[in-house]
Design a protein around this motif. Structure first.
Motif, mmCIF file in Angstrom:
data_model
loop_
_atom_site.group_PDB
_atom_site.id
_atom_site.type_symbol
_atom_site.label_atom_id
_atom_site.label_comp_id
_atom_site.label_asym_id
_atom_site.label_seq_id
_atom_site.Cartn_x
_atom_site.Cartn_y
_atom_site.Cartn_z
ATOM 1 N N PRO A 1 13.087 63.268 41.907
ATOM 2 C CA PRO A 1 13.269 62.699 40.563
ATOM 3 C C PRO A 1 13.780 61.256 40.563
ATOM 4 C CG PRO A 1 14.010 64.968 40.585
ATOM 5 C CD PRO A 1 13.687 64.613 42.013
ATOM 6 N N ALA A 2 14.726 60.924 41.437
ATOM 7 C CA ALA A 2 15.276 59.566 41.452
ATOM 8 C C ALA A 2 14.211 58.536 41.796
ATOM 9 C CB ALA A 2 16.431 59.484 42.455
ATOM 10 N N PHE A 3 13.280 58.875 42.689
ATOM 11 C CA PHE A 3 12.210 57.947 43.033
ATOM 12 C C PHE A 3 11.243 57.778 41.865
ATOM 13 C CE2 PHE A 3 12.759 59.257 47.742
ATOM 14 C CZ PHE A 3 13.755 58.312 47.915
ATOM 15 N N ARG A 4 10.984 58.854 41.154
ATOM 16 C CA ARG A 4 10.092 58.753 39.995
ATOM 17 C C ARG A 4 10.722 57.903 38.888
ATOM 18 N NH1 ARG A 4 5.802 62.395 40.613
ATOM 19 N NH2 ARG A 4 5.140 62.095 38.451
ATOM 20 N N TYR A 5 12.032 58.026 38.733
ATOM 21 C CA TYR A 5 12.718 57.210 37.727
ATOM 22 C C TYR A 5 12.719 55.738 38.143
ATOM 23 C CZ TYR A 5 16.196 56.061 34.140
ATOM 24 O OH TYR A 5 16.859 55.530 33.046
ATOM 25 N N THR B 1 18.979 45.685 39.846
ATOM 26 C CA THR B 1 18.769 46.341 41.131
ATOM 27 C C THR B 1 18.858 47.842 40.913
ATOM 28 O OG1 THR B 1 19.630 44.533 42.478
ATOM 29 C CG2 THR B 1 19.779 46.735 43.420
ATOM 30 N N ALA B 2 18.013 48.594 41.614
ATOM 31 C CA ALA B 2 18.050 50.058 41.544
ATOM 32 C C ALA B 2 18.133 50.625 42.948
ATOM 33 C CB ALA B 2 16.821 50.596 40.825
ATOM 34 N N HIS B 3 18.961 51.649 43.124
ATOM 35 C CA HIS B 3 19.074 52.378 44.387
ATOM 36 C C HIS B 3 18.761 53.852 44.108
ATOM 37 C CE1 HIS B 3 21.123 48.976 46.319
ATOM 38 N NE2 HIS B 3 21.906 48.904 45.257
ATOM 39 N N ALA B 4 17.860 54.426 44.898
ATOM 40 C CA ALA B 4 17.529 55.851 44.770
ATOM 41 C C ALA B 4 17.503 56.468 46.157
ATOM 42 C CB ALA B 4 16.182 56.028 44.084
ATOM 43 N N SER B 5 17.924 57.732 46.247
ATOM 44 C CA SER B 5 18.046 58.378 47.555
ATOM 45 C C SER B 5 17.857 59.877 47.444
ATOM 46 C CB SER B 5 19.430 58.079 48.149
ATOM 47 O OG SER B 5 19.644 58.793 49.358
ATOM 48 N N THR B 6 17.355 60.466 48.514
ATOM 49 C CA THR B 6 17.286 61.926 48.595
ATOM 50 C C THR B 6 18.677 62.543 48.679
ATOM 51 O OG1 THR B 6 17.061 61.760 51.004
ATOM 52 C CG2 THR B 6 15.030 61.972 49.730
ATOM 53 N N LEU B 7 19.693 61.749 49.015
ATOM 54 C CA LEU B 7 21.056 62.279 49.099
ATOM 55 C C LEU B 7 21.627 62.582 47.718
ATOM 56 C CD1 LEU B 7 22.564 59.979 51.880
ATOM 57 C CD2 LEU B 7 21.413 62.192 52.116
ATOM 58 N N ASP B 8 21.025 62.012 46.681
ATOM 59 C CA ASP B 8 21.440 62.276 45.294
ATOM 60 C C ASP B 8 20.178 62.253 44.434
ATOM 61 O OD1 ASP B 8 22.977 62.769 43.085
ATOM 62 O OD2 ASP B 8 24.028 60.841 43.081
ATOM 63 N N PRO B 9 19.326 63.255 44.581
ATOM 64 C CA PRO B 9 17.966 63.177 44.036
ATOM 65 C C PRO B 9 17.868 63.154 42.520
ATOM 66 C CG PRO B 9 18.418 65.373 44.879
ATOM 67 C CD PRO B 9 19.580 64.511 45.300
ATOM 68 N N ASP B 10 18.908 63.558 41.812
ATOM 69 C CA ASP B 10 18.851 63.611 40.353
ATOM 70 C C ASP B 10 19.583 62.454 39.684
ATOM 71 O OD1 ASP B 10 17.315 65.949 40.258
ATOM 72 O OD2 ASP B 10 19.100 67.195 40.525
ATOM 73 N N ARG B 11 20.007 61.466 40.485
ATOM 74 C CA ARG B 11 20.716 60.306 39.937
ATOM 75 C C ARG B 11 20.179 59.026 40.556
ATOM 76 N NH1 ARG B 11 24.187 64.359 40.807
ATOM 77 N NH2 ARG B 11 25.380 65.144 39.030
ATOM 78 N N LEU B 12 20.357 57.928 39.842
ATOM 79 C CA LEU B 12 19.921 56.615 40.305
ATOM 80 C C LEU B 12 20.991 55.597 39.942
ATOM 81 C CD1 LEU B 12 16.456 54.984 40.031
ATOM 82 C CD2 LEU B 12 18.362 53.913 38.809
ATOM 83 N N GLN C 1 28.482 39.345 33.316
ATOM 84 C CA GLN C 1 29.193 40.612 33.524
ATOM 85 C C GLN C 1 28.221 41.668 34.049
ATOM 86 O OE1 GLN C 1 31.376 41.999 30.138
ATOM 87 N NE2 GLN C 1 31.841 43.994 31.052
ATOM 88 N N LEU C 2 28.398 42.043 35.317
ATOM 89 C CA LEU C 2 27.523 43.030 35.929
ATOM 90 C C LEU C 2 28.014 44.443 35.641
ATOM 91 C CD1 LEU C 2 26.687 41.544 39.459
ATOM 92 C CD2 LEU C 2 25.309 41.500 37.385
ATOM 93 N N SER C 3 27.072 45.309 35.409
ATOM 94 C CA SER C 3 27.365 46.725 35.196
ATOM 95 C C SER C 3 26.682 47.539 36.293
ATOM 96 C CB SER C 3 26.850 47.165 33.821
ATOM 97 O OG SER C 3 26.895 48.572 33.696
ATOM 98 N N ARG C 4 27.446 48.417 36.940
ATOM 99 C CA ARG C 4 26.901 49.310 37.966
ATOM 100 C C ARG C 4 27.028 50.732 37.433
ATOM 101 N NH1 ARG C 4 26.445 49.128 43.791
ATOM 102 N NH2 ARG C 4 26.504 51.229 44.674
ATOM 103 N N THR C 5 25.890 51.322 37.101
ATOM 104 C CA THR C 5 25.886 52.622 36.427
ATOM 105 C C THR C 5 25.117 53.646 37.245
ATOM 106 O OG1 THR C 5 25.843 51.454 34.307
ATOM 107 C CG2 THR C 5 25.372 53.807 34.271
ATOM 108 N N THR C 6 25.700 54.816 37.386
ATOM 109 C CA THR C 6 24.974 55.932 37.985
ATOM 110 C C THR C 6 24.291 56.699 36.865
ATOM 111 O OG1 THR C 6 26.544 56.124 39.815
ATOM 112 C CG2 THR C 6 25.141 58.030 39.369
ATOM 113 N N MET C 7 22.964 56.614 36.835
ATOM 114 C CA MET C 7 22.186 57.180 35.739
ATOM 115 C C MET C 7 21.693 58.587 36.096
ATOM 116 S SD MET C 7 22.033 54.475 33.716
ATOM 117 C CE MET C 7 20.686 54.852 32.593
ATOM 118 N N GLU C 8 21.801 59.505 35.162
ATOM 119 C CA GLU C 8 21.156 60.805 35.318
ATOM 120 C C GLU C 8 19.653 60.627 35.103
ATOM 121 O OE1 GLU C 8 22.428 63.763 36.122
ATOM 122 O OE2 GLU C 8 24.503 63.051 36.274
#
Length: 351
Positions: free
Chosen positions: A131-135, A268-279, A289-296
């Protein structure tokens, strides 16, 4: 709804994963199995309730069986080309494991055969269904990251580190596998880059064998390893997007770590199999002002491979399905990586 009648070729460990995935969809019925290992045929045949007359030692007989609607092939690399060719000859839809073939020379006649008689097909690039790769792909395609400038992809496993004392096996046998970690894990990285960004245009590469010999469990002697267990390469993709790739079976502490970082003008986006449902999405919400968000990951990105294969069999494949040409193009890039490493020079890909 009638279920698709499946013939399963290759009954090793990964076959159990595919059986589980198919059973989750409730769209498939197993009607035939095939393997050169008679014990595996008996065991899985009993597990799936396959009648004796549908348990084949020769995969050609399974493919020719009129009761088989589609073929699932989960085999070592050296028979990929023969199985795909037989499916094309019989006009039988199939899902075949990656890499597409053992070497690129085996892929060329398959393309000629497919162009004469195409059949519905899927190649097993399963990480398109993380899912994270598809997002991540959605963020790229909708322009949320802005113009993509560069990316990095890695696929690391600790499978082969010295402390594990992994013995010599078919994955280290060049005659069977063609390449080592490049074809096994690197093919997934190549497919992910194509899935996210488009086609490869130029490659430089380095292949290396970190562990040069392993003990053969049959003879007890040390066997020379002729395939890579580390691969790194750089690529220029369509649109002058630059990519850096690395894969290894000797990354201590890495279980199944496949991940991508994408760098665009807006984020920038980071996606991984270690957290497949989040990006992880880094962007500028306010000036400076940079925002770093872990998205569902949204639900519409949670697509299953065998749901898509059913759509392929119905004649209505969804966007992003890894089809026959994705397998062929992937093998073309694998070949370019090998040639770039051997020549220590950049290799251009066909347009």
């Amino acid at each position: 709804m009638n279920k698709f009648r499946i013939g399963l070729i290759g009954l090793g460990g990964m076959a159990q994963e595919h059986i589980r995935w198919m059973n989750e969809e409730n769209m498939y019925q197993f009607v035939a199995v095939s393997d050169v290992n008679g014990e595996a045929v008996a065991r899985v045949g009993d597990q799936l309730g396959i009648e004796d007359s549908k348990r084949y030692a020769d995969f050609h007989h399974l493919i020719e069986d009129p009761d088989v609607d589609a073929v699932i092939s989960i085999t070592p690399n050296n028979v990929h080309a023969d199985i795909i060719s037989a499916c094309l000859q019989a006009g039988k839809p199939f899902l075949a494991e990656k890499p597409f073939t053992r070497v690129f020379e085996e892929a060329v006649p398959l393309l000629e055969q497919y162009e004469r008689q195409p059949v519905p097909a899927m190649i097993g690039f399963t990480y398109r269904y993380t899912p994270a790769f598809r997002y991540a792909r959605e963020l790229v395609r909708t322009g949320k990251l802005g113009t993509i400038r560069h990316f990095s992809i890695q696929y690391l496993q600790g499978f082969g580190v010295p402390s594990e004392q992994v013995p010599y096996m078919w994955r280290y046998n060049k005659a069977i596998t063609g390449t080592g970690t490049l074809g096994d894990l690197g093919s997934h990285m190549i497919d992910m880059a194509r899935f996210l960004f488009g086609e490869f245009e130029e490659i430089t590469a380095q292949l290396h064998t970190i562990i040069p010999e392993r003990r053969d469990p049959v003879t007890g002697a040390m066997a020379q390893i002729e395939v890579d267990d580390f691969a790194s390469f750089q690529a220029r993709m369509t649109g002058d997007i630059m990519g850096v790739f690395q894969t290894s079976r000797n990354a201590f502490g890495s279980g199944n770590q496949h991940e991508v970082s994408i760098y665009g003008d807006f984020g920038t986006a980071h996606a991984s199999t270690l957290d497949p449902d989040r990006l992880i999405w880094i962007r500028e919400e306010e000036p400076g002002q940079l925002s770093r968000t872990t998205m569902e990951v949204p639900e519409h990105c949670k697509v299953k491979q065998y749901a898509d294969f059913a759509a392929v069999l119905r004649g209505a494949p969804a966007d992003g399905v890894p089809g026959f040409m994705d397998g062929y193009r992937n093998q073309e890039v694998l070949d370019a990586v090998i040639r770039a490493s051997e020549a220590r020079a950049a290799v251009e890909l066909p347009n």
